[in-house]
Design an enzyme around this catalytic site. Structure first.
Site, PDB file in Angstrom:
ATOM      1  N   ARG A 168     -13.189   0.729  -8.128  1.00  0.00           N
ATOM      2  CA  ARG A 168     -12.605   1.795  -8.945  1.00  0.00           C
ATOM      3  C   ARG A 168     -11.200   2.120  -8.445  1.00  0.00           C
ATOM      4  NH1 ARG A 168     -14.861   6.395  -7.818  1.00  0.00           N
ATOM      5  NH2 ARG A 168     -16.013   5.514  -6.075  1.00  0.00           N
TER       6      ARG A 168
ATOM      7  N   THR B 224     -15.758   1.711   0.488  1.00  0.00           N
ATOM      8  CA  THR B 224     -15.683   2.759  -0.539  1.00  0.00           C
ATOM      9  C   THR B 224     -15.650   2.200  -1.955  1.00  0.00           C
ATOM     10  OG1 THR B 224     -13.278   2.747  -0.439  1.00  0.00           O
ATOM     11  CG2 THR B 224     -14.409   4.316   1.003  1.00  0.00           C
TER      12      THR B 224
ATOM     13  N   ARG C  90      -5.168   7.179   4.107  1.00  0.00           N
ATOM     14  CA  ARG C  90      -5.377   6.480   5.371  1.00  0.00           C
ATOM     15  C   ARG C  90      -5.994   5.114   5.077  1.00  0.00           C
ATOM     16  NH1 ARG C  90      -6.069   8.824  10.285  1.00  0.00           N
ATOM     17  NH2 ARG C  90      -6.145  10.847   9.246  1.00  0.00           N
TER      18      ARG C  90
ATOM     19  N   CYS D 195      -0.133   3.016  -0.965  1.00  0.00           N
ATOM     20  CA  CYS D 195      -0.949   4.237  -1.098  1.00  0.00           C
ATOM     21  C   CYS D 195      -0.846   5.104   0.159  1.00  0.00           C
ATOM     22  CB  CYS D 195      -2.410   3.886  -1.336  1.00  0.00           C
ATOM     23  SG  CYS D 195      -3.425   5.375  -1.524  1.00  0.00           S
TER      24      CYS D 195
ATOM     25  N   CYS E   3      -6.352   0.226  -4.247  1.00  0.00           N
ATOM     26  CA  CYS E   3      -5.093   0.971  -4.082  1.00  0.00           C
ATOM     27  C   CYS E   3      -3.881   0.073  -4.242  1.00  0.00           C
ATOM     28  CB  CYS E   3      -5.023   1.562  -2.664  1.00  0.00           C
ATOM     29  SG  CYS E   3      -6.107   2.941  -2.397  1.00  0.00           S
TER      30      CYS E   3
ATOM     31  N   CYS F 174      -8.027   4.113  -7.169  1.00  0.00           N
ATOM     32  CA  CYS F 174      -7.782   5.273  -6.299  1.00  0.00           C
ATOM     33  C   CYS F 174      -7.141   6.385  -7.125  1.00  0.00           C
ATOM     34  CB  CYS F 174      -6.852   4.854  -5.166  1.00  0.00           C
ATOM     35  SG  CYS F 174      -6.177   6.204  -4.210  1.00  0.00           S
TER      36      CYS F 174
ATOM     37  N   CYS G 131      -3.070   7.033  -5.561  1.00  0.00           N
ATOM     38  CA  CYS G 131      -1.909   6.189  -5.871  1.00  0.00           C
ATOM     39  C   CYS G 131      -1.978   5.615  -7.283  1.00  0.00           C
ATOM     40  CB  CYS G 131      -1.770   5.070  -4.837  1.00  0.00           C
ATOM     41  SG  CYS G 131      -3.155   3.920  -4.840  1.00  0.00           S
TER      42      CYS G 131
HETATM   43 ZN    ZN Z   1      -4.711   4.748  -3.189  1.00  0.00          ZN
END
Ligand code: ZN
Length: 362
Positions: free
Chosen positions: A68, A35, A46, A43, A39, A70, A73
């Protein structure tokens, strides 16, 4: 897997991510290759498959690798500093009667006004202004009780003018009857547990505020108690859902109980009959260090004959400490009962009495 800082082993970080362990906050960040999002270790999203994780020392490193932040979080923001928030609360408590502009409070603790306000709200659930208003409202009632007369009380509590008393926005306590749903049907309630000075503590919250604070023997027993109070709600451990907010709230309450931190003024989601709501709101207004009798409670809500019903409403309180039913004693001054055991009631009263300035102890 890439490792720039050898302080932590990859296995350790994988375990921290799997456990969403808050103790690793600020020590590393992880990204998900599929993705391209990075994080905090804690976080609540999942976590991806271990083979897709990549570790970073800090935000610039993650960004340089093309990842990038998240949105859940928000790793680009600083970790929340609970101790700093408590320092702000103590400052407000000391100077509750003064006008305290955000800029002055922020300067006193060395933060920008925006960051200070955000941190405070994250930890205590209300803005610094609402926290100060809550303190003033309680002191106002206390001054009235001590017989200073309304006008004297208004000025001493720092309101400046009588017209401001009723205009002050109070924190959210209770809910509109139209929003009340019996048993929590269709709702999700998140919960968290801590071991505090008075034993195992569970706090649970809806999206409106704290709906449950109880002491118990174990997390399992407390979870049973929560399910009994909200039989139709979906219960989930805070880490899965709204972990950040509830964790900070229960940490603030734990600090209050275990290390005499400031009393958190959290948004509350009170649910009960009209009579119970009257009693619980009255409890919330009893100043710290004061005690009243069940007859005082009945008189205070305008139903002087209902002291037995008032005692039952206290016994049905779901918000230990936050709706301070421990401040209600028997008419003869005896300790009376307590939903979570008289030893805890005595400990809470001793703690509050010890925290009072000398002049107010009797
Ligand atoms: Zn996160």
């Amino acid at each position: 897997m890439k490792m720039d800082r050898p302080a932590l082993h990859a296995e350790e970080m994988l375990r921290a991510v799997a456990m969403r362990d808050r103790a690793y906050e600020g020590r590393f960040l992880y990204g998900v290759e599929t993705t391209r999002i990075f994080c905090r270790p804690s976080c609540p999203s999942r976590a991806a498959k271990p083979e897709n994780l990549r570790f970073f020392a800090d935000v610039p490193e993650a960004q340089a690798a093309g990842y990038r932040a998240c949105k859940r979080c928000r790793p680009e923001e600083r970790p929340f500093d609970v101790e700093k928030a408590q320092e702000i609360a103590r400052l407000i408590e000391k100077r509750a009667e003064e006008a305290l502009p955000l800029s002055r409070l922020a300067a006193a603790v060395g933060l920008s006004p925006t960051h200070m306000q955000k941190l405070f709200k994250a930890v205590f659930g209300v803005s610094p202004k609402a926290y100060q208003d809550g303190l003033r409202a309680r002191r106002f009632k206390e001054l009235l009780r001590d017989g200073d007369g309304v006008t004297g009380a208004i000025y001493e509590a720092g309101y400046g003018s009588p017209s401001r008393v009723y205009g002050e926005g109070r924190r959210n306590i209770g809910m509109a009857p139209s929003a009340y749903r019996a048993g929590g049907a269709g709702e999700t309630i998140s919960y968290a547990c801590r071991h505090c000075a008075l034993g195992q503590l569970m706090m649970a919250a809806t999206d409106r505020g704290v709906c449950f604070v109880m002491f118990g023997e174990s997390e399992a027993a407390l979870l049973d108690a929560l399910a009994a109070e909200f039989p139709k709600a979906r219960l989930q451990k805070s880490i899965e859902a709204d972990g950040e907010r509830l964790s900070r709230w229960i940490d603030a309450l734990d600090a209050h109980l275990s290390s005499r931190g400031p009393r958190p003024e959290l948004p509350l989601d009170l649910r009960g009959t009209a009579f119970q709501l009257l009693v619980w709101r009255f409890l919330i207004c009893i100043p710290e260090g004061n005690v009243v009798s069940y007859a005082d409670v009945a008189a205070g809500i305008g139903k002087p004959k209902a002291h037995r019903a008032a005692a039952s409403a206290c016994a049905a309180n779901r918000l230990a400490v936050l709706a301070p039913c421990h401040r209600v004693l028997r008419g003869d001054g005896g300790l009376g009962g307590y939903r979570w055991g008289v030893n805890r009631k005595r400990a809470l009263l001793d703690m509050e009495r010890a925290g009072l300035p000398e002049a107010r102890k009797r």
